[in-house]
Enzyme design. Structure first.
Site, PDB file in Angstrom:
ATOM      1  N   ASN A 166     -10.811  -3.080  -5.945  1.00 11.40           N
ATOM      2  CA  ASN A 166     -10.024  -2.143  -6.756  1.00 11.40           C
ATOM      3  C   ASN A 166     -10.676  -1.812  -8.108  1.00 11.40           C
ATOM      4  O   ASN A 166     -10.287  -0.851  -8.765  1.00 11.40           O
ATOM      5  CB  ASN A 166      -8.600  -2.666  -6.999  1.00 11.40           C
ATOM      6  CG  ASN A 166      -7.712  -2.583  -5.772  1.00 11.40           C
ATOM      7  OD1 ASN A 166      -6.787  -3.356  -5.592  1.00 11.40           O
ATOM      8  ND2 ASN A 166      -7.982  -1.613  -4.896  1.00 11.40           N
TER       9      ASN A 166
ATOM     10  N   ARG B 216      -0.350   9.024 -10.343  1.00 11.77           N
ATOM     11  CA  ARG B 216      -0.417   7.807  -9.524  1.00 11.77           C
ATOM     12  C   ARG B 216       0.263   6.616 -10.183  1.00 11.77           C
ATOM     13  O   ARG B 216       0.882   5.781  -9.525  1.00 11.77           O
ATOM     14  CB  ARG B 216      -1.891   7.452  -9.246  1.00 11.77           C
ATOM     15  CG  ARG B 216      -2.582   8.402  -8.300  1.00 11.77           C
ATOM     16  CD  ARG B 216      -4.054   8.013  -8.128  1.00 11.77           C
ATOM     17  NE  ARG B 216      -4.215   6.667  -7.621  1.00 11.77           N
ATOM     18  CZ  ARG B 216      -4.120   6.328  -6.335  1.00 11.77           C
ATOM     19  NH1 ARG B 216      -3.874   7.248  -5.435  1.00 11.77           N
ATOM     20  NH2 ARG B 216      -4.276   5.072  -5.952  1.00 11.77           N
TER      21      ARG B 216
ATOM     22  N   TRP C 279       2.985   7.884  -2.512  1.00 14.02           N
ATOM     23  CA  TRP C 279       4.405   8.025  -2.908  1.00 14.02           C
ATOM     24  C   TRP C 279       4.496   8.938  -4.133  1.00 14.02           C
ATOM     25  O   TRP C 279       5.339   9.837  -4.186  1.00 14.02           O
ATOM     26  CB  TRP C 279       4.972   6.643  -3.222  1.00 14.02           C
ATOM     27  CG  TRP C 279       6.429   6.600  -3.553  1.00 14.02           C
ATOM     28  CD1 TRP C 279       7.456   6.383  -2.687  1.00 14.02           C
ATOM     29  CD2 TRP C 279       7.024   6.761  -4.848  1.00 14.02           C
ATOM     30  NE1 TRP C 279       8.661   6.399  -3.366  1.00 14.02           N
ATOM     31  CE2 TRP C 279       8.421   6.625  -4.691  1.00 14.02           C
ATOM     32  CE3 TRP C 279       6.516   7.009  -6.113  1.00 14.02           C
ATOM     33  CZ2 TRP C 279       9.313   6.737  -5.760  1.00 14.02           C
ATOM     34  CZ3 TRP C 279       7.403   7.122  -7.183  1.00 14.02           C
ATOM     35  CH2 TRP C 279       8.785   6.980  -6.988  1.00 14.02           C
TER      36      TRP C 279
ATOM     37  N   ASP D  97       0.839  -1.200   0.000  1.00 11.15           N
ATOM     38  CA  ASP D  97       0.000   0.000   0.000  1.00 11.15           C
ATOM     39  C   ASP D  97       0.873   1.249   0.000  1.00 11.15           C
ATOM     40  O   ASP D  97       1.973   1.250   0.556  1.00 11.15           O
ATOM     41  CB  ASP D  97      -0.907  -0.038   1.257  1.00 11.15           C
ATOM     42  CG  ASP D  97      -2.072   0.920   1.147  1.00 11.15           C
ATOM     43  OD1 ASP D  97      -2.301   1.483   0.051  1.00 11.15           O
ATOM     44  OD2 ASP D  97      -2.761   1.116   2.166  1.00 11.15           O
ATOM     45  N   GLY D  98       0.334   2.306  -0.592  1.00 10.93           N
ATOM     46  CA  GLY D  98       1.012   3.604  -0.538  1.00 10.93           C
ATOM     47  C   GLY D  98       1.612   4.070  -1.853  1.00 10.93           C
ATOM     48  O   GLY D  98       2.313   5.090  -1.881  1.00 10.93           O
TER      49      GLY D  98
END
Ligand code: FPP
Length: 263
Positions: A75, A40, A32, A27-28
């Protein structure tokens, strides 16, 4: 490879050893990228480097299974462009790293509702499974279009169907039977589950299998998760005392020895 849940039995545990099975919620990626004013997709692309470094390190350490949560059934709610990007990256990753997988003796196994993925993704996965089928090192399970509740739902549906055709009796259904019919059949349950990015949730991942897993949350964002972060997680795991619902050896109640008791 050991079969269902040896690592959940009494006597198994951290006690300085390596986990047989590490499950990771990566995750992340988005945060980031955001921190770098990047789209993204760049976070996901950077996440691929972390995937490769993690699986290669696991292979060197001799970890039996690594399960990566790459795409959950939830998702699909993301923008279509992001979903297409993730699927594209997965295909790119497989074609770029397949030789490396074989070189590191890594075997790939996708889990989840794979039949709902784009046929081109399914073909690429089939190719990778076939190409790595003779590898005997770390098994890399990639959870795609996966959710723990969906997995259990599918299992219950297949059990009801088998029972209605008299192929399954009530007495046959126990914890061992359930473990043997999940997507992860034949594998030890995760000993360690890692989630990056500071979120402290399980998010529908391997719900049955993590009953006794040690959970490790780290604030590190997935693209920054490297070899040393994995080793940090393993060292923390080795400090944990796994009791599987029992007591630690020091805590076990031993009745007083009558022969030494005062009269
Ligand atoms: C979570 O970050 C990450 C994902 C939903 C996908 C993970 C995918 C990869 C690392 C790349 C492809 C995978 C493989 C196995 C090749 P997020 O987007 O939810 O981040 P955020 O919470 O910061 O927005």
């Amino acid at each position: 490879m050991s079969s269902n849940s040896p690592s959940t039995g009494p006597g198994a545990g951290a006690s300085g050893g390596l986990p047989a099975h590490v499950a990771i919620i990566m995750d992340g990626n988005g945060r980031w990228a955001k921190a770098r004013h990047l789209p993204r997709v760049e976070g996901h692309r950077a996440g691929i480097r972390a995937v490769q470094e993690t699986v290669e390190t696991a292979a060197r350490l001799g970890i039996e299974v690594v399960t990566l949560y790459a795409f959950s059934t939830e998702n699909w709610k993301r923008p279509r462009s992001e979903v297409l990007t993730l699927m594209g990256l997965l295909k790119e990753y497989i074609s770029a790293e397949l030789d490396n997988f074989v070189r590191h003796n890594l075997r790939l196994r996708p889990i989840g509702r794979l039949d709902q993925l784009d046929p081109s993704v399914q073909r690429q996965l089939d190719r990778a499974v076939e190409a790595t089928s003779a590898c005997t090192g770390t098994l890399v399970q990639v959870a795609l279009n996966y959710s723990g509740r969906q997995e259990v739902t599918d299992l219950v549906r297949s059990a009801v169907e088998a029972a209605s055709h008299a192929r399954l009796t009530l007495e046959q259904v126990d914890e061992g039977w359930i473990s043997a019919h999940l997507a992860t059949r034949g594998l030890p349950d995760p000993d360690l589950m890692i989630r990056t990015s500071g979120e402290q949730r399980i998010s529908n991942f391997l719900l049955w299998q993590i009953a006794y897993a040690e959970i490790y949350f780290t604030p590190v964002l997935w693209p920054d998760f490297d070899r040393s972060e994995l080793i940090r997680a393993l060292l923390e795991y080795q400090q944990r005392e796994r009791r599987f619902g029992g007591l630690s050896p020091q805590g076990v109640f031993t009745p007083p020895d009558a022969s030494h008791a005062d009269p």
